[in-house]
Design a protein around this motif. Structure first.
Motif, PDB file in Angstrom:
ATOM      1  N   ASN A 140       0.689  -1.170  -0.108  1.00 26.88           N
ATOM      2  CA  ASN A 140       0.241   0.088   0.099  1.00 26.88           C
ATOM      3  C   ASN A 140       0.936   1.046  -0.064  1.00 26.88           C
ATOM      4  O   ASN A 140       0.259   2.359   0.191  1.00 26.88           O
ATOM      5  CB  ASN A 140      -1.020  -0.002   1.227  1.00 26.88           C
ATOM      6  CG  ASN A 140      -2.116   1.108   1.122  1.00 26.88           C
ATOM      7  OD1 ASN A 140      -2.366   1.910   1.978  1.00 26.88           O
ATOM      8  ND2 ASN A 140      -2.674   0.758   0.030  1.00 26.88           N
ATOM      9  N   VAL A 177     -11.117   7.286  -5.688  1.00 34.19           N
ATOM     10  CA  VAL A 177     -12.154   7.689  -4.834  1.00 34.19           C
ATOM     11  C   VAL A 177     -12.035   9.357  -4.549  1.00 34.19           C
ATOM     12  O   VAL A 177     -12.982  10.044  -4.367  1.00 34.19           O
ATOM     13  CB  VAL A 177     -11.943   7.251  -3.192  1.00 34.19           C
ATOM     14  CG1 VAL A 177     -10.641   7.587  -2.547  1.00 34.19           C
ATOM     15  CG2 VAL A 177     -13.318   7.594  -2.367  1.00 34.19           C
ATOM     16  N   LEU A 184     -11.977   7.917   3.307  1.00 34.31           N
ATOM     17  CA  LEU A 184     -11.095   7.239   2.138  1.00 34.31           C
ATOM     18  C   LEU A 184     -10.165   8.101   1.539  1.00 34.31           C
ATOM     19  O   LEU A 184     -10.964   8.979   1.013  1.00 34.31           O
ATOM     20  CB  LEU A 184     -11.998   6.437   1.380  1.00 34.31           C
ATOM     21  CG  LEU A 184     -13.057   5.248   2.071  1.00 34.31           C
ATOM     22  CD1 LEU A 184     -13.575   4.561   0.952  1.00 34.31           C
ATOM     23  CD2 LEU A 184     -12.093   4.372   2.822  1.00 34.31           C
ATOM     24  N   GLY A 193      -6.651   8.748  -1.142  1.00 37.41           N
ATOM     25  CA  GLY A 193      -5.888   7.845  -1.964  1.00 37.41           C
ATOM     26  C   GLY A 193      -4.200   7.990  -1.346  1.00 37.41           C
ATOM     27  O   GLY A 193      -3.973   9.084  -0.696  1.00 37.41           O
ATOM     28  N   TYR A 232      -6.439   3.465  -2.642  1.00 38.98           N
ATOM     29  CA  TYR A 232      -6.844   4.284  -1.549  1.00 38.98           C
ATOM     30  C   TYR A 232      -5.965   3.820  -0.261  1.00 38.98           C
ATOM     31  O   TYR A 232      -5.402   2.796  -0.316  1.00 38.98           O
ATOM     32  CB  TYR A 232      -8.410   4.107  -1.134  1.00 38.98           C
ATOM     33  CG  TYR A 232      -8.700   2.703  -0.726  1.00 38.98           C
ATOM     34  CD1 TYR A 232      -8.737   2.383   0.999  1.00 38.98           C
ATOM     35  CD2 TYR A 232      -8.688   1.616  -1.399  1.00 38.98           C
ATOM     36  CE1 TYR A 232      -9.070   1.303   1.492  1.00 38.98           C
ATOM     37  CE2 TYR A 232      -8.917   0.238  -0.699  1.00 38.98           C
ATOM     38  CZ  TYR A 232      -9.071   0.274   0.817  1.00 38.98           C
ATOM     39  OH  TYR A 232      -9.442  -0.931   1.337  1.00 38.98           O
ATOM     40  N   THR A 249      -4.864   2.215   3.106  1.00 39.08           N
ATOM     41  CA  THR A 249      -5.533   1.155   3.852  1.00 39.08           C
ATOM     42  C   THR A 249      -5.194   1.482   5.080  1.00 39.08           C
ATOM     43  O   THR A 249      -4.264   0.651   5.842  1.00 39.08           O
ATOM     44  CB  THR A 249      -5.344  -0.155   3.216  1.00 39.08           C
ATOM     45  OG1 THR A 249      -5.464  -0.264   1.884  1.00 39.08           O
ATOM     46  CG2 THR A 249      -6.144  -1.198   4.069  1.00 39.08           C
ATOM     47  N   CYS A 265     -10.915   1.878   7.881  1.00 43.22           N
ATOM     48  CA  CYS A 265     -11.519   2.266   6.703  1.00 43.22           C
ATOM     49  C   CYS A 265     -12.502   1.468   6.189  1.00 43.22           C
ATOM     50  O   CYS A 265     -13.376   1.608   5.447  1.00 43.22           O
ATOM     51  CB  CYS A 265     -10.437   2.168   5.743  1.00 43.22           C
ATOM     52  SG  CYS A 265      -9.381   3.739   5.702  1.00 43.22           S
ATOM     53  N   ARG A 270     -16.257   1.846   3.134  1.00 46.19           N
ATOM     54  CA  ARG A 270     -16.004   1.275   1.795  1.00 46.19           C
ATOM     55  C   ARG A 270     -17.355   1.102   1.334  1.00 46.19           C
ATOM     56  O   ARG A 270     -18.092   0.259   1.669  1.00 46.19           O
ATOM     57  CB  ARG A 270     -15.136   0.045   1.403  1.00 46.19           C
ATOM     58  CG  ARG A 270     -13.819   0.322   2.172  1.00 46.19           C
ATOM     59  CD  ARG A 270     -12.758  -0.617   1.713  1.00 46.19           C
ATOM     60  NE  ARG A 270     -12.592  -1.244   0.552  1.00 46.19           N
ATOM     61  CZ  ARG A 270     -12.272  -2.734   0.235  1.00 46.19           C
ATOM     62  NH1 ARG A 270     -12.033  -3.580   1.083  1.00 46.19           N
ATOM     63  NH2 ARG A 270     -12.055  -2.895  -1.142  1.00 46.19           N
ATOM     64  N   TYR A 281     -11.613   0.932  -4.043  1.00 49.94           N
ATOM     65  CA  TYR A 281     -11.899   1.490  -2.653  1.00 49.94           C
ATOM     66  C   TYR A 281     -13.431   1.035  -2.392  1.00 49.94           C
ATOM     67  O   TYR A 281     -13.638   0.976  -1.198  1.00 49.94           O
ATOM     68  CB  TYR A 281     -11.742   3.037  -2.594  1.00 49.94           C
ATOM     69  CG  TYR A 281     -12.930   3.703  -3.698  1.00 49.94           C
ATOM     70  CD1 TYR A 281     -14.257   4.071  -2.963  1.00 49.94           C
ATOM     71  CD2 TYR A 281     -12.616   3.811  -4.814  1.00 49.94           C
ATOM     72  CE1 TYR A 281     -15.093   4.472  -3.798  1.00 49.94           C
ATOM     73  CE2 TYR A 281     -13.706   4.546  -5.781  1.00 49.94           C
ATOM     74  CZ  TYR A 281     -14.845   4.660  -5.355  1.00 49.94           C
ATOM     75  OH  TYR A 281     -15.670   5.236  -6.138  1.00 49.94           O
ATOM     76  N   ALA A 339      -6.893  -2.592  -1.460  1.00 49.94           N
ATOM     77  CA  ALA A 339      -6.507  -1.617  -2.421  1.00 49.94           C
ATOM     78  C   ALA A 339      -5.144  -2.108  -3.685  1.00 49.94           C
ATOM     79  O   ALA A 339      -4.179  -2.385  -3.308  1.00 49.94           O
ATOM     80  CB  ALA A 339      -5.557  -0.262  -1.756  1.00 49.94           C
TER      81      ALA A 339
END
Length: 449
Positions: free
Chosen positions: A135, A228, A251, A253, A379, A381, A385, A389, A405, A412
């Motif tokens: 991520n 998102v 959320l 990025g 997105y 993580t 979260c 979603r 997302y 992700a």
């Protein structure tokens, strides 16, 4: 799981293609474009510059035995006491299954390790690299749920951690076959057609999409398949207080930087594989002149690297990022690369930024409407979260979402984005009778495979 570095000069690498992605490659007729590598995970050794440590998964053994064998055979990164304590810490995840995995969403990787009594060196040696690869962030930010999902894949599927490279640049080798497939079924793909506004009917449903060119696009069903951050930017005011959309505030990025460097010589200290750098600034890298057919060169190397975490570097100049990258590469290639280029020299370089979107003018990157914005990739993580979603079916009739997302099991990743598209299509098929009964109903008979 599947990860990718993206962009035009880059090749995408895949980690354990799932059935849904294998099916897509098969339907497109491009299975032969995947260059599979030996089933190993290779880590650089910061305390031994120029050396690597391997986790080799025997092809003759099934999962999870092959993974256990790979860990037990590696004595360079973890000691036996550390392996035992890590294994004991993982027992609840192995025995508790998916319910346990989902319950760990509220903890970071670092917090979970402490809670389970796993030695800190396990995080330092293995999970910093793994967190950045999954991520693009460090273990003190990443939700443990993300790591457990990946580990479960490795334990359940024999080839869950096997890697493949696309044999050339994604636009030509992957995206164009997708475009051709869509067109062969009567669809249309239009580029450079950005949306300026989602315009609504009096009942709050979508009337049309207004493009920045002034053109109006009308449809029977609208699927919004973007990161998102872009959805939040274009969200109509009438929708923002709806719980479904309000939860999106959590959320965001992840900024990502990809670095491509062409050198004047062939680097020797590399492999035909993806490598985990274990550098504080670099995530993973590969010598594309070795790993990828399109970039093969017997005389010169082209390194592609993921620069992460990128939050503090995204506004830096390309030259600053290259300078920092070269300092890290000098540690990975001590006999071949020096920061001052007194050894291998840079022929050219390319820095690809996928930065933040904050809704404010910033340093020029890409134009959207009248302002300059920074877009992010997958997105972020972070803990808690998961409840935010959204499902692919929105509360707005005829409006659907797709993207990594949205709610799907692969978090992700490109893999998650592909699955979200499948789930979105399924939702539309399920709603077919309702949609065709709408005043605009001109829907043709639909099906999904």
């Amino acid at each position: 799981m599947m990860m990718g570095t993206g962009m035009r000069q880059a090749c995408i690498y895949f980690l354990g293609l799932t059935q849904i992605y294998r099916t897509m490659f098969r339907e497109l007729g491009i299975n032969d474009r995947l260059q599979w590598k030996e089933h190993s995970m290779i880590f650089a050794m910061p305390n031994k510059p120029g050396e690597f440590s391997r986790f080799d998964f025997p092809e003759v053994l099934p999962a999870p035995v092959n993974g256990i064998w790979a860990i037990l055979r590696n004595n360079e990164m973890l000691t036996w006491p550390e392996k035992v304590k890590f294994a004991i810490g993982l027992l609840p995840a192995i025995l508790g299954g998916q319910a346990y995995v989902e319950a760990q969403d509220g903890l970071t990787v670092k917090e979970w390790m402490i809670k389970q009594g796993v030695p800190e060196r396990v995080t330092t040696e293995v999970f910093i690299a793994m967190s950045k690869a999954l991520n693009f962030i460090n273990p003190d930010e990443l939700s443990m749920q993300c790591v457990l999902i990946a580990l479960n894949r490795f334990l359940q599927e024999k080839h869950g951690s096997k890697m493949a490279f696309l044999d050339g640049s994604p636009p030509e080798r992957l995206c164009m076959p997708i475009v051709n497939h869509i067109q062969s079924l009567g669809g249309e793909v239009r580029l450079n057609s950005r949306i300026q506004k989602i315009e609504l009917d009096s009942n709050g449903t979508v009337k049309n999409f207004l493009l920045t060119s002034g053109e109006v696009i009308e449809g029977d069903v609208y699927v919004f398949a973007t990161p998102v951050d872009i959805l939040k930017l274009l969200l109509p005011e009438n929708w923002k207080e709806m719980l479904y959309f309000k939860r999106l505030e959590k959320l965001v990025g992840v900024p990502v930087i990809n670095v491509h460097i062409w050198f004047d010589r062939k680097l020797k200290n590399t492999y035909d594989h993806l490598l985990f750098s274990r550098s504080p600034l670099l995530s993973v890298y590969a010598d594309m002149s070795v790993t990828c057919k399109e970039y093969y060169n017997p005389n010169q190397s082209m390194l592609e690297l993921v620069f992460a975490p990128a939050e503090e570097w995204i506004s830096c100049s390309d030259s600053e990022i290259i300078d920092a990258t070269m300092k890290e590469l000098a540690k990975l290639f001590p006999d071949e690369i020096s920061a001052d280029q007194s050894k291998a020299k840079i022929v050219k370089y390319h820095v690809v930024k996928t930065p933040r979107l904050d809704g404010q003018p910033f340093k020029p990157f890409c134009k959207f409407q009248s302002l300059t914005y920074y877009f992010r990739s997958v997105y972020k993580t972070v803990p808690n979260c998961e409840p935010c979603r959204p499902l692919q079916r929105s509360p707005i009739e005829g409006f659907y979402l797709a993207g990594d997302y949205t709610k799907q099991k692969y978090l992700a990743s490109m893999e998650g984005a592909v699955l979200s598209g499948k789930l979105c299509a399924q939702a539309i098929i399920q709603d077919y009778e309702l949609l065709v009964a709408r005043p605009k109903g001109r829907l043709a008979e639909a099906s999904i495979r």
